[in-house]
Design a protein around this motif. Sequence first.
Motif, PDB file in Angstrom:
ATOM      1  N   HIS A  40       0.829  -1.209   0.000  1.00  0.00           N
ATOM      2  CA  HIS A  40       0.000   0.000   0.000  1.00  0.00           C
ATOM      3  C   HIS A  40       0.866   1.262   0.000  1.00  0.00           C
ATOM      4  O   HIS A  40       0.614   2.203  -0.763  1.00  0.00           O
ATOM      5  CB  HIS A  40      -0.925  -0.025   1.223  1.00  0.00           C
ATOM      6  N   LEU A  41       1.888   1.288   0.858  1.00  0.00           N
ATOM      7  CA  LEU A  41       2.763   2.460   0.932  1.00  0.00           C
ATOM      8  C   LEU A  41       3.537   2.668  -0.363  1.00  0.00           C
ATOM      9  O   LEU A  41       3.736   3.807  -0.785  1.00  0.00           O
ATOM     10  CB  LEU A  41       3.737   2.312   2.102  1.00  0.00           C
ATOM     11  N   SER A  42       3.957   1.576  -1.004  1.00  0.00           N
ATOM     12  CA  SER A  42       4.730   1.724  -2.237  1.00  0.00           C
ATOM     13  C   SER A  42       3.886   2.288  -3.369  1.00  0.00           C
ATOM     14  O   SER A  42       4.418   2.869  -4.311  1.00  0.00           O
ATOM     15  CB  SER A  42       5.331   0.383  -2.650  1.00  0.00           C
ATOM     16  N   ARG A  43       2.582   2.142  -3.274  1.00  0.00           N
ATOM     17  CA  ARG A  43       1.700   2.733  -4.289  1.00  0.00           C
ATOM     18  C   ARG A  43       1.410   4.199  -4.023  1.00  0.00           C
ATOM     19  O   ARG A  43       1.261   4.985  -4.954  1.00  0.00           O
ATOM     20  CB  ARG A  43       0.378   1.968  -4.336  1.00  0.00           C
ATOM     21  N   TRP A  44       1.290   4.597  -2.768  1.00  0.00           N
ATOM     22  CA  TRP A  44       0.809   5.936  -2.450  1.00  0.00           C
ATOM     23  C   TRP A  44       1.887   6.940  -2.078  1.00  0.00           C
ATOM     24  O   TRP A  44       1.678   8.148  -2.231  1.00  0.00           O
ATOM     25  CB  TRP A  44      -0.225   5.857  -1.327  1.00  0.00           C
ATOM     26  N   ILE A  45       3.022   6.517  -1.606  1.00  0.00           N
ATOM     27  CA  ILE A  45       4.050   7.472  -1.177  1.00  0.00           C
ATOM     28  C   ILE A  45       4.580   8.323  -2.331  1.00  0.00           C
ATOM     29  O   ILE A  45       4.719   9.543  -2.174  1.00  0.00           O
ATOM     30  CB  ILE A  45       5.175   6.770  -0.400  1.00  0.00           C
ATOM     31  N   PRO A  46       4.892   7.768  -3.505  1.00  0.00           N
ATOM     32  CA  PRO A  46       5.378   8.656  -4.579  1.00  0.00           C
ATOM     33  C   PRO A  46       4.374   9.742  -4.964  1.00  0.00           C
ATOM     34  O   PRO A  46       4.738  10.912  -5.105  1.00  0.00           O
ATOM     35  CB  PRO A  46       5.628   7.697  -5.745  1.00  0.00           C
ATOM     36  N   SER A  47       3.110   9.380  -5.093  1.00  0.00           N
ATOM     37  CA  SER A  47       2.093  10.382  -5.434  1.00  0.00           C
ATOM     38  C   SER A  47       1.914  11.386  -4.306  1.00  0.00           C
ATOM     39  O   SER A  47       1.775  12.586  -4.550  1.00  0.00           O
ATOM     40  CB  SER A  47       0.761   9.695  -5.729  1.00  0.00           C
ATOM     41  N   GLY A  48       1.907  10.901  -3.093  1.00  0.00           N
ATOM     42  CA  GLY A  48       1.764  11.797  -1.947  1.00  0.00           C
ATOM     43  C   GLY A  48       2.915  12.779  -1.832  1.00  0.00           C
ATOM     44  O   GLY A  48       2.712  13.959  -1.538  1.00  0.00           O
ATOM     45  N   ALA A  49       4.121  12.304  -2.092  1.00  0.00           N
ATOM     46  CA  ALA A  49       5.281  13.193  -2.045  1.00  0.00           C
ATOM     47  C   ALA A  49       5.185  14.258  -3.130  1.00  0.00           C
ATOM     48  O   ALA A  49       5.490  15.434  -2.889  1.00  0.00           O
ATOM     49  CB  ALA A  49       6.566  12.385  -2.206  1.00  0.00           C
ATOM     50  N   THR A  86       1.582  10.724 -20.406  1.00  0.00           N
ATOM     51  CA  THR A  86       2.694   9.774 -20.515  1.00  0.00           C
ATOM     52  C   THR A  86       2.865   8.864 -19.305  1.00  0.00           C
ATOM     53  O   THR A  86       3.525   7.840 -19.407  1.00  0.00           O
ATOM     54  CB  THR A  86       4.025  10.524 -20.714  1.00  0.00           C
ATOM     55  N   ARG A  87       2.347   9.244 -18.157  1.00  0.00           N
ATOM     56  CA  ARG A  87       2.549   8.518 -16.892  1.00  0.00           C
ATOM     57  C   ARG A  87       4.024   8.368 -16.550  1.00  0.00           C
ATOM     58  O   ARG A  87       4.444   7.414 -15.915  1.00  0.00           O
ATOM     59  CB  ARG A  87       1.900   7.132 -16.928  1.00  0.00           C
ATOM     60  N   ASN A  88       4.821   9.347 -16.986  1.00  0.00           N
ATOM     61  CA  ASN A  88       6.250   9.359 -16.722  1.00  0.00           C
ATOM     62  C   ASN A  88       6.549  10.539 -15.799  1.00  0.00           C
ATOM     63  O   ASN A  88       6.489  11.692 -16.223  1.00  0.00           O
ATOM     64  CB  ASN A  88       7.023   9.470 -18.036  1.00  0.00           C
ATOM     65  N   MET A  89       6.875  10.238 -14.546  1.00  0.00           N
ATOM     66  CA  MET A  89       7.058  11.293 -13.556  1.00  0.00           C
ATOM     67  C   MET A  89       8.246  12.193 -13.894  1.00  0.00           C
ATOM     68  O   MET A  89       8.182  13.406 -13.721  1.00  0.00           O
ATOM     69  CB  MET A  89       7.218  10.678 -12.161  1.00  0.00           C
ATOM     70  N   VAL A  90       9.321  11.602 -14.398  1.00  0.00           N
ATOM     71  CA  VAL A  90      10.504  12.402 -14.732  1.00  0.00           C
ATOM     72  C   VAL A  90      10.199  13.343 -15.894  1.00  0.00           C
ATOM     73  O   VAL A  90      10.528  14.535 -15.845  1.00  0.00           O
ATOM     74  CB  VAL A  90      11.706  11.483 -15.056  1.00  0.00           C
TER      75      VAL A  90
END
Length: 109
Positions: A40-49, A86-90
């Motif tokens: 759960h954390l691995s899915r939400w932490i990047p978006s939350g940050a 693109t769903r590419n964060m970079v």
Amino acid sequence: MPSVEYMLLAVLVASAVTFVLRAVPFAIKNALKDSPLIDHLSRWIPSGAMILLAVYALYHIDYSSSESFLPYLLGAVVTIIVHVSTRNMVASMVSGTVVCVLLANFVFV
């Protein structure tokens, strides 16, 4: 002035603590591999940050004139559009930053 023995002991203790803190995640990796909390954390932490960084960046903008906030607003819009397409964060962060910097330095001067 501390003695040489005291300084060596301090360096050894600091090194040991650093080593243990860096080794612990690898030691417990297998125990947490199938954890629903970690999943759960691995899915939400990047978006939350990213959301927190965006809110922080947009909060400190001076909204008193269009020259001061339009580059940031347009950069944020470009970031969102590129990320949705693109769903590419970079790619989204780089494109939004480039648009913001170019507009702030060359268009809204």
